[in-house]
Design a protein around this motif. Structure first.
Motif, PDB file in Angstrom:
ATOM      1  N   MET A  61       0.846  -1.189   0.000  1.00  0.00           N
ATOM      2  CA  MET A  61       0.000   0.000   0.000  1.00  0.00           C
ATOM      3  C   MET A  61       0.884   1.244   0.000  1.00  0.00           C
ATOM      4  SD  MET A  61      -2.885  -1.041   2.840  1.00  0.00           S
ATOM      5  CE  MET A  61      -3.838  -2.549   2.712  1.00  0.00           C
ATOM      6  N   SER A  62       0.713   2.100  -0.979  1.00  0.00           N
ATOM      7  CA  SER A  62       1.535   3.311  -1.026  1.00  0.00           C
ATOM      8  C   SER A  62       0.730   4.568  -0.726  1.00  0.00           C
ATOM      9  CB  SER A  62       2.205   3.453  -2.399  1.00  0.00           C
ATOM     10  OG  SER A  62       1.233   3.479  -3.425  1.00  0.00           O
ATOM     11  N   GLY A  63      -0.584   4.422  -0.510  1.00  0.00           N
ATOM     12  CA  GLY A  63      -1.365   5.567  -0.084  1.00  0.00           C
ATOM     13  C   GLY A  63      -0.938   5.984   1.311  1.00  0.00           C
ATOM     14  N   ILE A  64      -1.104   7.242   1.632  1.00  0.00           N
ATOM     15  CA  ILE A  64      -0.705   7.721   2.960  1.00  0.00           C
ATOM     16  C   ILE A  64      -1.732   8.710   3.473  1.00  0.00           C
ATOM     17  CG2 ILE A  64       0.790   9.492   1.940  1.00  0.00           C
ATOM     18  CD1 ILE A  64       2.584   9.178   4.468  1.00  0.00           C
ATOM     19  N   LEU A  65      -2.039   8.607   4.755  1.00  0.00           N
ATOM     20  CA  LEU A  65      -2.998   9.493   5.413  1.00  0.00           C
ATOM     21  C   LEU A  65      -2.252  10.467   6.315  1.00  0.00           C
ATOM     22  CD1 LEU A  65      -5.912  10.294   6.193  1.00  0.00           C
ATOM     23  CD2 LEU A  65      -5.784   8.548   7.998  1.00  0.00           C
ATOM     24  N   TYR A  66      -2.427  11.745   6.057  1.00  0.00           N
ATOM     25  CA  TYR A  66      -1.839  12.792   6.894  1.00  0.00           C
ATOM     26  C   TYR A  66      -2.926  13.404   7.783  1.00  0.00           C
ATOM     27  CZ  TYR A  66       2.136  12.795   3.627  1.00  0.00           C
ATOM     28  OH  TYR A  66       3.210  12.438   2.855  1.00  0.00           O
ATOM     29  N   GLY A  67      -2.641  13.499   9.067  1.00  0.00           N
ATOM     30  CA  GLY A  67      -3.482  14.275   9.967  1.00  0.00           C
ATOM     31  C   GLY A  67      -2.818  15.619  10.146  1.00  0.00           C
ATOM     32  N   ILE A  68      -3.455  16.682   9.642  1.00  0.00           N
ATOM     33  CA  ILE A  68      -2.786  17.984   9.582  1.00  0.00           C
ATOM     34  C   ILE A  68      -3.492  18.993  10.477  1.00  0.00           C
ATOM     35  CG2 ILE A  68      -2.069  19.869   8.072  1.00  0.00           C
ATOM     36  CD1 ILE A  68      -1.924  17.915   5.782  1.00  0.00           C
TER      37      ILE A  68
ATOM     38  N   CYS B 281      -0.806  16.675  -1.527  1.00  0.00           N
ATOM     39  CA  CYS B 281      -1.838  15.644  -1.398  1.00  0.00           C
ATOM     40  C   CYS B 281      -2.826  15.667  -2.566  1.00  0.00           C
ATOM     41  CB  CYS B 281      -2.580  15.810  -0.076  1.00  0.00           C
ATOM     42  SG  CYS B 281      -1.636  15.202   1.347  1.00  0.00           S
ATOM     43  N   ASP B 282      -3.405  14.494  -2.813  1.00  0.00           N
ATOM     44  CA  ASP B 282      -4.401  14.348  -3.877  1.00  0.00           C
ATOM     45  C   ASP B 282      -5.809  14.641  -3.370  1.00  0.00           C
ATOM     46  OD1 ASP B 282      -2.434  13.102  -5.758  1.00  0.00           O
ATOM     47  OD2 ASP B 282      -2.442  11.536  -4.215  1.00  0.00           O
ATOM     48  N   VAL B 283      -6.051  14.280  -2.113  1.00  0.00           N
ATOM     49  CA  VAL B 283      -7.384  14.387  -1.529  1.00  0.00           C
ATOM     50  C   VAL B 283      -7.310  15.191  -0.242  1.00  0.00           C
ATOM     51  CG1 VAL B 283      -9.399  13.111  -0.668  1.00  0.00           C
ATOM     52  CG2 VAL B 283      -7.946  12.100  -2.448  1.00  0.00           C
ATOM     53  N   VAL B 284      -8.295  16.052  -0.019  1.00  0.00           N
ATOM     54  CA  VAL B 284      -8.418  16.785   1.241  1.00  0.00           C
ATOM     55  C   VAL B 284      -9.691  16.307   1.931  1.00  0.00           C
ATOM     56  CG1 VAL B 284      -8.794  19.037   2.317  1.00  0.00           C
ATOM     57  CG2 VAL B 284      -7.175  18.805   0.416  1.00  0.00           C
ATOM     58  N   ILE B 285      -9.541  15.841   3.171  1.00  0.00           N
ATOM     59  CA  ILE B 285     -10.665  15.320   3.949  1.00  0.00           C
ATOM     60  C   ILE B 285     -11.063  16.360   4.989  1.00  0.00           C
ATOM     61  CG2 ILE B 285     -11.456  13.461   5.459  1.00  0.00           C
ATOM     62  CD1 ILE B 285      -9.042  11.831   4.184  1.00  0.00           C
ATOM     63  N   LEU B 286     -12.350  16.670   5.024  1.00  0.00           N
ATOM     64  CA  LEU B 286     -12.872  17.656   5.963  1.00  0.00           C
ATOM     65  C   LEU B 286     -13.856  16.977   6.911  1.00  0.00           C
ATOM     66  CD1 LEU B 286     -13.590  20.588   3.462  1.00  0.00           C
ATOM     67  CD2 LEU B 286     -11.505  20.167   4.772  1.00  0.00           C
TER      68      LEU B 286
ATOM     69  N   CYS C  12      -9.802   5.793  -0.740  1.00  0.00           N
ATOM     70  CA  CYS C  12      -8.816   6.693  -1.361  1.00  0.00           C
ATOM     71  C   CYS C  12      -7.408   6.152  -1.186  1.00  0.00           C
ATOM     72  CB  CYS C  12      -8.921   8.085  -0.751  1.00  0.00           C
ATOM     73  SG  CYS C  12     -10.483   8.930  -1.042  1.00  0.00           S
ATOM     74  N   LEU C  13      -7.116   5.660   0.008  1.00  0.00           N
ATOM     75  CA  LEU C  13      -5.770   5.153   0.289  1.00  0.00           C
ATOM     76  C   LEU C  13      -5.473   3.906  -0.535  1.00  0.00           C
ATOM     77  CD1 LEU C  13      -5.738   5.591   4.188  1.00  0.00           C
ATOM     78  CD2 LEU C  13      -4.883   7.176   2.443  1.00  0.00           C
ATOM     79  N   GLU C  14      -6.470   3.072  -0.742  1.00  0.00           N
ATOM     80  CA  GLU C  14      -6.284   1.862  -1.538  1.00  0.00           C
ATOM     81  C   GLU C  14      -5.973   2.186  -2.999  1.00  0.00           C
ATOM     82  OE1 GLU C  14      -9.893  -0.160  -0.767  1.00  0.00           O
ATOM     83  OE2 GLU C  14      -9.249  -0.915   1.200  1.00  0.00           O
ATOM     84  N   LYS C  15      -6.334   3.398  -3.416  1.00  0.00           N
ATOM     85  CA  LYS C  15      -6.020   3.841  -4.777  1.00  0.00           C
ATOM     86  C   LYS C  15      -4.676   4.568  -4.820  1.00  0.00           C
ATOM     87  CE  LYS C  15     -10.910   4.363  -5.959  1.00  0.00           C
ATOM     88  NZ  LYS C  15     -11.994   5.336  -6.284  1.00  0.00           N
ATOM     89  N   ASN C  16      -3.902   4.402  -3.742  1.00  0.00           N
ATOM     90  CA  ASN C  16      -2.552   4.970  -3.634  1.00  0.00           C
ATOM     91  C   ASN C  16      -2.552   6.495  -3.623  1.00  0.00           C
ATOM     92  OD1 ASN C  16      -1.515   2.358  -3.652  1.00  0.00           O
ATOM     93  ND2 ASN C  16      -1.323   2.349  -5.890  1.00  0.00           N
ATOM     94  N   LYS C  17      -3.599   7.081  -3.088  1.00  0.00           N
ATOM     95  CA  LYS C  17      -3.680   8.532  -3.023  1.00  0.00           C
ATOM     96  C   LYS C  17      -3.119   9.046  -1.699  1.00  0.00           C
ATOM     97  CE  LYS C  17      -7.684   9.023  -6.084  1.00  0.00           C
ATOM     98  NZ  LYS C  17      -9.069   9.547  -6.236  1.00  0.00           N
ATOM     99  N   LYS C  18      -2.583  10.241  -1.750  1.00  0.00           N
ATOM    100  CA  LYS C  18      -2.152  10.937  -0.542  1.00  0.00           C
ATOM    101  C   LYS C  18      -3.327  11.773  -0.048  1.00  0.00           C
ATOM    102  CE  LYS C  18       2.688  11.318  -1.979  1.00  0.00           C
ATOM    103  NZ  LYS C  18       3.800  12.258  -2.303  1.00  0.00           N
ATOM    104  N   ALA C  19      -3.729  11.530   1.192  1.00  0.00           N
ATOM    105  CA  ALA C  19      -4.927  12.178   1.731  1.00  0.00           C
ATOM    106  C   ALA C  19      -4.582  13.043   2.936  1.00  0.00           C
ATOM    107  CB  ALA C  19      -5.964  11.134   2.123  1.00  0.00           C
ATOM    108  N   ALA C  20      -5.063  14.284   2.921  1.00  0.00           N
ATOM    109  CA  ALA C  20      -4.828  15.225   4.017  1.00  0.00           C
ATOM    110  C   ALA C  20      -6.113  15.413   4.815  1.00  0.00           C
ATOM    111  CB  ALA C  20      -4.359  16.570   3.462  1.00  0.00           C
ATOM    112  N   PHE C  21      -6.111  14.928   6.045  1.00  0.00           N
ATOM    113  CA  PHE C  21      -7.259  15.117   6.938  1.00  0.00           C
ATOM    114  C   PHE C  21      -6.994  16.397   7.729  1.00  0.00           C
ATOM    115  CE2 PHE C  21     -10.768  12.896   9.251  1.00  0.00           C
ATOM    116  CZ  PHE C  21     -10.976  13.833  10.244  1.00  0.00           C
ATOM    117  N   LEU C  22      -7.782  17.438   7.464  1.00  0.00           N
ATOM    118  CA  LEU C  22      -7.559  18.727   8.116  1.00  0.00           C
ATOM    119  C   LEU C  22      -8.323  18.799   9.431  1.00  0.00           C
ATOM    120  CD1 LEU C  22      -7.848  21.246   5.119  1.00  0.00           C
ATOM    121  CD2 LEU C  22      -5.918  19.816   5.821  1.00  0.00           C
TER     122      LEU C  22
END
Length: 234
Positions: A1-8, A29-34, A88-98
């Protein structure tokens, strides 16, 4: 798994308190999570948009985190939200949880972070300026010094019991209990020095000094700082 979840952590409200690392990571990041919907109602989104207007060019995933106490209902809600994020992570996306403030301090991110770690996804936490520190700075006071104890209490905490703690008491997100908190403090006002900061760093910020100046209708994002009269920080 190369997707990564950032808690920002995006800080308490002032866009200028957004860290350089947070800005750089969000840009990458590719995705922003709100943690609310619609996005316009999200404090964290509005803070970031002031510095990074290009945030709207990214994929934005808005999910409502219910403020309920039933553990089973909460678990189901968090599981459903995590399912969307893990997709999203399974699709190898970088996700930023704000998250407003810091991700490690009473943050909705913790519920998702635990699940992501359990499922083997890469995660990283980007620290933000904590609201309690920003509020003390705006009030022009130290939270503690020398051997002072500092107690951080959530808005749903037991005010009457915790007021007996020595040193400094900080009541976070106390808006829903402001009337009760003020009533209890009025009973013991000679024993404490009191400050409150509402919507710290935002356009409608309000800094209040002294019990009588506290507006009991200040709102959810209100921090109350209570010090013992005989405590003098060095």
């Amino acid at each position: 798994m190369s997707g990564i979840l950032y808690g920002i952590g995006v800080g308490p409200g002032d866009p200028e308190l957004l860290t350089l690392k947070a800005v750089r990571t969000i840009r990458a990041c590719d995705v922003v999570i709100l943690p609310t919907e619609p996005k316009e109602d999200c404090y964290a989104y509005r803070i970031v948009k002031d510095i990074l207007p290009e945030i709207d060019e990214k994929e934005i995933l808005c999910r409502h985190f219910p403020m309920i106490r039933d553990p089973e209902q909460l678990a189901r809600a968090h599981a459903a939200i995590y399912a969307d994020i893990s997709g999203c992570l399974e699709k190898n996306k970088k996700a930023a949880f704000l998250t407003i403030g810091d991700p490690s301090l009473y943050s909705t991110f913790s519920y998702i972070h635990e699940r992501a770690v359990e499922h083997g996804f890469l995660t990283e936490v980007i620290a933000g300026v904590p609201s309690i520190c920003a509020a003390a700075a705006r009030a022009g006071i130290p939270l503690g010094g020398a051997r002072d104890e500092i107690h951080i209490i959530p808005g749903a905490g037991d005010v009457r019991r915790t007021l007996a703690y020595p040193g400094t008491k900080v009541y976070m997100k106390s808006g829903k209990q402001l009337h009760e908190i003020k009533k209890i403090l009025e009973e013991q006002q000679s024993m404490h020095e009191i400050w409150a900061v509402s919507n710290c760093g935002m356009a409608d910020e309000k800094v209040m000094c002294g019990l009588q100046s506290i507006d009991a209708d200040s709102g959810y994002l209100t921090i109350i700082i209570v010090k013992e009269n005989d405590v003098r920080s060095s």
